[in-house]
Design an enzyme around this catalytic site. Sequence first.
Site, PDB file in Angstrom:
ATOM      1  N   CYS A 164     -22.183  15.529  25.682  1.00  0.00           N
ATOM      2  CA  CYS A 164     -21.334  15.350  26.861  1.00  0.00           C
ATOM      3  C   CYS A 164     -20.467  16.562  27.140  1.00  0.00           C
ATOM      4  O   CYS A 164     -19.678  16.569  28.071  1.00  0.00           O
ATOM      5  CB  CYS A 164     -20.508  14.090  26.685  1.00  0.00           C
ATOM      6  SG  CYS A 164     -21.593  12.714  26.259  1.00  0.00           S
ATOM      7  N   HIS A 304     -11.194  13.808  29.266  1.00  0.00           N
ATOM      8  CA  HIS A 304     -12.560  13.371  28.978  1.00  0.00           C
ATOM      9  C   HIS A 304     -12.641  11.854  29.166  1.00  0.00           C
ATOM     10  O   HIS A 304     -13.566  11.358  29.795  1.00  0.00           O
ATOM     11  CB  HIS A 304     -12.942  13.785  27.553  1.00  0.00           C
ATOM     12  CG  HIS A 304     -14.361  13.500  27.195  1.00  0.00           C
ATOM     13  ND1 HIS A 304     -15.413  14.042  27.897  1.00  0.00           N
ATOM     14  CD2 HIS A 304     -14.915  12.720  26.222  1.00  0.00           C
ATOM     15  CE1 HIS A 304     -16.558  13.617  27.364  1.00  0.00           C
ATOM     16  NE2 HIS A 304     -16.279  12.813  26.358  1.00  0.00           N
ATOM     17  N   GLU A 315      -8.316  11.396  22.033  1.00  0.00           N
ATOM     18  CA  GLU A 315      -7.969  12.463  22.980  1.00  0.00           C
ATOM     19  C   GLU A 315      -6.459  12.491  23.250  1.00  0.00           C
ATOM     20  O   GLU A 315      -5.865  13.567  23.365  1.00  0.00           O
ATOM     21  CB  GLU A 315      -8.733  12.294  24.302  1.00  0.00           C
ATOM     22  CG  GLU A 315      -8.485  13.452  25.277  1.00  0.00           C
ATOM     23  CD  GLU A 315      -9.250  13.311  26.584  1.00  0.00           C
ATOM     24  OE1 GLU A 315      -9.674  12.181  26.909  1.00  0.00           O
ATOM     25  OE2 GLU A 315      -9.413  14.331  27.284  1.00  0.00           O
ATOM     26  N   LYS A 336     -13.793   9.313  35.234  1.00  0.00           N
ATOM     27  CA  LYS A 336     -14.959   8.515  34.828  1.00  0.00           C
ATOM     28  C   LYS A 336     -14.754   7.032  35.148  1.00  0.00           C
ATOM     29  O   LYS A 336     -15.712   6.263  35.121  1.00  0.00           O
ATOM     30  CB  LYS A 336     -15.223   8.686  33.329  1.00  0.00           C
ATOM     31  CG  LYS A 336     -15.777  10.065  32.948  1.00  0.00           C
ATOM     32  CD  LYS A 336     -16.179  10.126  31.480  1.00  0.00           C
ATOM     33  CE  LYS A 336     -16.696  11.498  31.065  1.00  0.00           C
ATOM     34  NZ  LYS A 336     -15.610  12.471  30.831  1.00  0.00           N
ATOM     35  N   HIS A 341     -19.836   7.872  33.230  1.00  0.00           N
ATOM     36  CA  HIS A 341     -19.956   9.013  32.314  1.00  0.00           C
ATOM     37  C   HIS A 341     -21.304   9.694  32.544  1.00  0.00           C
ATOM     38  O   HIS A 341     -22.347   9.151  32.201  1.00  0.00           O
ATOM     39  CB  HIS A 341     -19.829   8.516  30.875  1.00  0.00           C
ATOM     40  CG  HIS A 341     -19.710   9.613  29.863  1.00  0.00           C
ATOM     41  ND1 HIS A 341     -19.853  10.949  30.192  1.00  0.00           N
ATOM     42  CD2 HIS A 341     -19.455   9.572  28.531  1.00  0.00           C
ATOM     43  CE1 HIS A 341     -19.697  11.672  29.099  1.00  0.00           C
ATOM     44  NE2 HIS A 341     -19.452  10.870  28.081  1.00  0.00           N
ATOM     45  N   PHE A 402     -20.890  14.184  21.480  1.00  0.00           N
ATOM     46  CA  PHE A 402     -21.466  13.771  20.199  1.00  0.00           C
ATOM     47  C   PHE A 402     -21.938  15.029  19.477  1.00  0.00           C
ATOM     48  O   PHE A 402     -22.581  15.898  20.082  1.00  0.00           O
ATOM     49  CB  PHE A 402     -22.695  12.865  20.417  1.00  0.00           C
ATOM     50  CG  PHE A 402     -22.392  11.421  20.721  1.00  0.00           C
ATOM     51  CD1 PHE A 402     -21.107  10.958  20.928  1.00  0.00           C
ATOM     52  CD2 PHE A 402     -23.446  10.502  20.785  1.00  0.00           C
ATOM     53  CE1 PHE A 402     -20.852   9.617  21.198  1.00  0.00           C
ATOM     54  CE2 PHE A 402     -23.203   9.161  21.051  1.00  0.00           C
ATOM     55  CZ  PHE A 402     -21.919   8.720  21.264  1.00  0.00           C
TER      56      PHE A 402
END
Lengths: 414, 82
Positions: A164, A304, A315, A336, A341, A402
């Site tokens: 991502c 994010h 975060e 998002k 996403h 990831f």
Amino acid sequence: MSADKRVVITGLGATTPIGGTAPETWEALLAGESGAKPLPAEWLERYELPVTFAASLKQDPSEVLSRVEIRRADPFAQYAVIAAREAWQDAGAPEIEPERLLAAIGTGIGGVHTLLDQYDVLNEKGPRRVYPLTVPMLMPNSASGMISMEFKARAGAHTAVSACASGAESMGLAASMIRQGRADVAIAGGTEAAIHPLPIAGFAASQALSKRNDDPQGASRPWAADRDGFLLGEGAGVVVLESYEHAKARGAKIYAEFAGLGMSADAYHITAGDPEGAGQARAMNEAIASAGLQPSDIVHVNAHATSTPVGDAAEITSVKRAFGDAVDGVCLTGTKSMTGHLLGAAGALEAIILAQTLHHRIVPRTINVTDVDPEIDLDLVIKDHRTLPDGDLAAMSNAFGFGGHNIAVVLRTA
Amino acid sequence: MAQSEQEILQGLAEIVNEETGVDAADVQLDKSFTEDLDIDSLSMMTIVVNAEEKFGVRIPDDDVKNLTTVGDAVKYIQNAQD
């Protein structure tokens, strides 16, 4: 990104779950629209998927691409081409020597539709019926390769693959190369087309997706006390990056300056972010420092914020760690909540949204957040849009993937 | 069942158009696949496999390189159908 050439954003392109173009996407953000839609009925009947919705594209690619373009490219590459054409036109189709133009388009997964569809062909009809373009369609670099060919970008064609963070990393690499003088103009961004039963099953099995099947449009709710996972989206975001001198010389309109880039790796866990937030904070601090700024110069973070219980909390920890006392001067939004996403396109799309935010001086609000997680005590833009003040402003966008990849981008008003 | 030259040409033109976007009307017997129609080897393989299915014939890979013109392909398919 030290004191080399300045880099600016001169063109925006996007095809997203809430708009067929970058301006349409921006309008939908201001309208607070969700891109969530039900999955195709045949998938639900065949697989009994635990999640029954996703944020698929608003505009079908067949409305803007030819039949042959659709046939010979995986959807993830189709989306990138659509966004790249828009960005290039928006930038005024700059005249540039091919050797000074580069392409950098990231993706998290690549041609998963082609891979799985052709595996079905192999099983059902045998190897001779497997499409000869299977490999060039499924390879993750096909989008950057196709865009390089279409626009004659011969300075290089690059593909960051960092889940991502791919889109943000690709833009960052392109900006760095312009800074270093390897190119004057770049077509850069990210793309993803992973709304398919297999990735959905995989993400759901890893407990990453929201299972709010009775309320898809309310599913993505970053920072909410009752958030339960992300809304899978798809699409592409592509920008034209340009050295300031090149843009100025041709009188281009400038949306924002691509001022700073930070990159780090957690080396902690394959899916979870480091709960201490050290790696993410290091990326943010590097981005701020490379822009020649202090944390107190940053007024806004497009976070994010995927709406997962663990990721959102991590975060927040890392933002506090990066900004210290200056965190009080930063407002955060999570777009998002509307777009879903977009995985490998997410960081690129959010950098585009950040450029629009600075250009229009409006921070779109995060939708669906009625009860804020009591652990989160930062300034969240959730009730109404926030108008930003006049003057020179800087803001940040985060993208984490990831694998422990952390990318932070700092943009400044032009 | 064998088909006429015209039927095969028309069917082949549809396949070429579907795969490459070349106007079906441009797919004529005297046209070279590579020189006139700008069809690369990857597209040619797709056209061959789709033609096998459409016309119920088998065109071995070794024979494909001999199919220079559309007319060569039509003749090959016609013979294979007999």
